[in-house]
Scaffold this motif. Structure first.
Motif: not given
Length: 63
Positions: A51-63
């Motif tokens: 997981y990586k930090r995204g815009k607005g502080g959300a967690w997104r799955n990178v894979r």
């Protein structure tokens, strides 16, 4: 006069040969556990989601 450290060590080894042998034999028993490559990868978390930090502080799955 005092003996050199090397001479003292040789003298101690002669007196304690049995203890030295027992210690070496105990250390040989450590390698009894064998893990497969799949088990090692699982323990290291190779296939876990990343997981990586995204815009607005959300967690997104990178894979």
């Amino acid at each position: 006069m005092n003996q050199s450290l090397r001479d003292q060590l040789k003298q101690w080894e002669k007196q304690h040969k049995e203890m030295i042998r027992e210690g070496r034999q105990k250390n040989r028993k450590r390698n009894s556990e064998r893990l497969s490559e799949i088990e090692i990868n699982y323990l290291m978390g190779v296939n876990m989601p990343t997981y990586k930090r995204g815009k607005g502080g959300a967690w997104r799955n990178v894979r």
